[in-house]
Motif scaffolding. Structure first.
Motif, PDB file in Angstrom:
ATOM      1  N   ASN A   1       6.403   4.874  -4.937  1.00 23.04           N
ATOM      2  CA  ASN A   1       6.703   5.423  -3.616  1.00 23.04           C
ATOM      3  C   ASN A   1       6.768   6.948  -3.660  1.00 23.04           C
ATOM      4  O   ASN A   1       7.353   7.573  -2.791  1.00 23.04           O
ATOM      5  CB  ASN A   1       7.985   4.828  -3.040  1.00 23.04           C
ATOM      6  CG  ASN A   1       9.241   5.308  -3.732  1.00 23.04           C
ATOM      7  OD1 ASN A   1       9.188   5.960  -4.775  1.00 23.04           O
ATOM      8  ND2 ASN A   1      10.380   4.979  -3.158  1.00 23.04           N
TER       9      ASN A   1
ATOM     10  N   LEU B   1       3.506   2.625   2.867  1.00 19.55           N
ATOM     11  CA  LEU B   1       3.192   2.466   4.283  1.00 19.55           C
ATOM     12  C   LEU B   1       4.324   1.718   4.976  1.00 19.55           C
ATOM     13  O   LEU B   1       4.926   0.798   4.411  1.00 19.55           O
ATOM     14  CB  LEU B   1       1.877   1.707   4.453  1.00 19.55           C
ATOM     15  CG  LEU B   1       0.610   2.454   4.055  1.00 19.55           C
ATOM     16  CD1 LEU B   1      -0.622   1.589   4.310  1.00 19.55           C
ATOM     17  CD2 LEU B   1       0.484   3.779   4.803  1.00 19.55           C
ATOM     18  N   GLU B   2       4.597   2.115   6.204  1.00 16.21           N
ATOM     19  CA  GLU B   2       5.747   1.576   6.943  1.00 16.21           C
ATOM     20  C   GLU B   2       5.713   0.057   7.045  1.00 16.21           C
ATOM     21  O   GLU B   2       6.740  -0.607   6.917  1.00 16.21           O
ATOM     22  CB  GLU B   2       5.793   2.192   8.343  1.00 16.21           C
ATOM     23  CG  GLU B   2       7.088   1.921   9.059  1.00 16.21           C
ATOM     24  CD  GLU B   2       7.167   2.674  10.378  1.00 16.21           C
ATOM     25  OE1 GLU B   2       7.666   2.070  11.341  1.00 16.21           O
ATOM     26  OE2 GLU B   2       6.743   3.842  10.431  1.00 16.21           O
TER      27      GLU B   2
ATOM     28  N   SER C   1       4.544   8.993  -2.959  1.00 13.43           N
ATOM     29  CA  SER C   1       3.918   9.479  -1.726  1.00 13.43           C
ATOM     30  C   SER C   1       4.289   8.591  -0.553  1.00 13.43           C
ATOM     31  O   SER C   1       3.569   8.528   0.434  1.00 13.43           O
ATOM     32  CB  SER C   1       2.394   9.504  -1.886  1.00 13.43           C
ATOM     33  OG  SER C   1       2.023  10.436  -2.852  1.00 13.43           O
ATOM     34  N   GLN C   2       5.363   7.875  -0.687  1.00 14.54           N
ATOM     35  CA  GLN C   2       5.875   6.929   0.304  1.00 14.54           C
ATOM     36  C   GLN C   2       5.048   5.643   0.283  1.00 14.54           C
ATOM     37  O   GLN C   2       3.954   5.587  -0.242  1.00 14.54           O
ATOM     38  CB  GLN C   2       5.917   7.504   1.718  1.00 14.54           C
ATOM     39  CG  GLN C   2       6.855   8.657   1.876  1.00 14.54           C
ATOM     40  CD  GLN C   2       8.321   8.249   1.827  1.00 14.54           C
ATOM     41  OE1 GLN C   2       8.720   7.403   1.046  1.00 14.54           O
ATOM     42  NE2 GLN C   2       9.120   8.884   2.628  1.00 14.54           N
TER      43      GLN C   2
ATOM     44  N   GLN D   1       0.823  -1.210   0.000  1.00 11.35           N
ATOM     45  CA  GLN D   1       0.000   0.000   0.000  1.00 11.35           C
ATOM     46  C   GLN D   1       0.855   1.258   0.000  1.00 11.35           C
ATOM     47  O   GLN D   1       1.830   1.368   0.735  1.00 11.35           O
ATOM     48  CB  GLN D   1      -0.925   0.017   1.210  1.00 11.35           C
ATOM     49  CG  GLN D   1      -2.044  -0.999   1.095  1.00 11.35           C
ATOM     50  CD  GLN D   1      -3.050  -0.818   2.207  1.00 11.35           C
ATOM     51  OE1 GLN D   1      -2.677  -0.715   3.365  1.00 11.35           O
ATOM     52  NE2 GLN D   1      -4.315  -0.777   1.837  1.00 11.35           N
ATOM     53  N   GLU D   2       0.408   2.209  -0.818  1.00  9.82           N
ATOM     54  CA  GLU D   2       1.055   3.498  -0.901  1.00  9.82           C
ATOM     55  C   GLU D   2       0.428   4.436   0.132  1.00  9.82           C
ATOM     56  O   GLU D   2      -0.750   4.341   0.442  1.00  9.82           O
ATOM     57  CB  GLU D   2       0.878   4.077  -2.306  1.00  9.82           C
ATOM     58  CG  GLU D   2       1.450   3.170  -3.379  1.00  9.82           C
ATOM     59  CD  GLU D   2       0.989   3.544  -4.774  1.00  9.82           C
ATOM     60  OE1 GLU D   2       1.005   4.741  -5.106  1.00  9.82           O
ATOM     61  OE2 GLU D   2       0.609   2.633  -5.517  1.00  9.82           O
ATOM     62  N   ASP D   3       1.227   5.338   0.650  1.00  6.81           N
ATOM     63  CA  ASP D   3       0.747   6.334   1.609  1.00  6.81           C
ATOM     64  C   ASP D   3       0.113   7.489   0.827  1.00  6.81           C
ATOM     65  O   ASP D   3       0.227   7.566  -0.388  1.00  6.81           O
ATOM     66  CB  ASP D   3       1.915   6.839   2.463  1.00  6.81           C
ATOM     67  CG  ASP D   3       1.462   7.392   3.800  1.00  6.81           C
ATOM     68  OD1 ASP D   3       0.282   7.757   3.917  1.00  6.81           O
ATOM     69  OD2 ASP D   3       2.294   7.469   4.716  1.00  6.81           O
ATOM     70  N   TYR D   4      -0.561   8.384   1.520  1.00 13.33           N
ATOM     71  CA  TYR D   4      -1.219   9.510   0.853  1.00 13.33           C
ATOM     72  C   TYR D   4      -0.477  10.827   1.045  1.00 13.33           C
ATOM     73  O   TYR D   4      -0.902  11.841   0.543  1.00 13.33           O
ATOM     74  CB  TYR D   4      -2.657   9.645   1.356  1.00 13.33           C
ATOM     75  CG  TYR D   4      -3.471   8.421   1.047  1.00 13.33           C
ATOM     76  CD1 TYR D   4      -3.852   8.128  -0.257  1.00 13.33           C
ATOM     77  CD2 TYR D   4      -3.823   7.532   2.051  1.00 13.33           C
ATOM     78  CE1 TYR D   4      -4.579   6.996  -0.550  1.00 13.33           C
ATOM     79  CE2 TYR D   4      -4.561   6.400   1.765  1.00 13.33           C
ATOM     80  CZ  TYR D   4      -4.941   6.138   0.459  1.00 13.33           C
ATOM     81  OH  TYR D   4      -5.653   5.014   0.169  1.00 13.33           O
ATOM     82  N   LYS D   5       0.633  10.797   1.790  1.00 14.69           N
ATOM     83  CA  LYS D   5       1.419  12.014   1.985  1.00 14.69           C
ATOM     84  C   LYS D   5       2.032  12.446   0.668  1.00 14.69           C
ATOM     85  O   LYS D   5       2.417  11.620  -0.142  1.00 14.69           O
ATOM     86  CB  LYS D   5       2.546  11.773   2.990  1.00 14.69           C
ATOM     87  CG  LYS D   5       2.111  11.391   4.362  1.00 14.69           C
ATOM     88  CD  LYS D   5       3.342  11.122   5.204  1.00 14.69           C
ATOM     89  CE  LYS D   5       3.013  10.120   6.274  1.00 14.69           C
ATOM     90  NZ  LYS D   5       4.177   9.492   6.824  1.00 14.69           N
TER      91      LYS D   5
END
Length: 147
Positions: A114, A119-120, A116-117, A87-91
Motif C-alpha cells: 500500500n 484502490l478504494e 502507493s495506496q 490492485q495497488e494505486d499509482y499515486k
C-alpha cells in the motif's frame, strides 16, 4: 595469501547464509517508513515465524511457532479476499508508513503493497488480509513483551 582467500570465502559463505531466513519464507508482512521511521517484519516459513521491529527507541526480535489453525486462517483469509486481485494505486506517497505483504505459497501467491495506496474498491479486502498478520503479531509478540 592462501589464508586470506580462505577467510574471504568463509566470510562470503557466512554472509549468504545469514540472509536465508529473510528470503526463504511462505508469507511475509512488513511495515516501514514514516516521519519517525519504523521497520517491522514478520516472516513465516512452515510453522516457524520470525518477527523483528526497530524504531521509536525500541528493538524487538522474536522467533515463535505458528499453529496449523493460524496457517489455515491465513490461507482462508487470502482466498476469501481474493488477495491476488487486490490492485495497488499509482499515486506516490512520501513519509508514509507502508505495508507490504508477500505470499509465496498456494493459489494466492502475490506481492502487494500500500506504499502507493490500494484502490478504494479493494481497501476493505486489503484491511482484512493485513489484520490477520497484525493479529498474529499482537498475539505472539506484543502480549508476551508486556509480561
Amino acid at each position: 595469501m592462501k589464508n586470506l582467500i580462505y577467510v574471504l570465502l568463509v566470510l562470503l559463505l557466512a554472509s549468504c547464509n545469514t540472509q536465508k531466513k529473510y528470503s526463504n519464507f511462505d508469507y511475509s508482512f512488513a511495515r516501514s517508513g514514516g516521519l519517525d521511521p519504523i521497520y517491522e517484519n514478520l516472516w513465516i516459513r512452515g510453522n516457524s515465524a520470525t518477527y523483528s521491529f526497530e524504531g521509536r527507541g525500541e528493538k524487538i526480535n522474536k522467533t515463535f511457532k505458528i499453529s496449523p489453525e493460524t496457517l489455515k486462517n491465513i490461507e482462508v483469509t487470502l482466498a476469501e479476499n481474493n488477495f491476488r486481485m487486490i490492485q495497488e494505486d499509482y499515486k506516490k506517497l512520501y513519509d508514509n508508513v507502508s505495508t507490504s505483504i508477500v505470499v509465496k505459497k498456494g493459489d494466492n501467491s502475490a506481492s502487494k503493497s500500500n506504499a502507493s495506496q490500494i484502490l478504494e474498491r479493494d481497501q476493505e479486502r486489503w484491511n482484512n488480509v493485513a489484520s490477520v498478520y497484525e493479529s498474529i503479531i499482537q498475539t505472539n509478540v506484543k502480549q508476551s513483551t508486556l509480561k
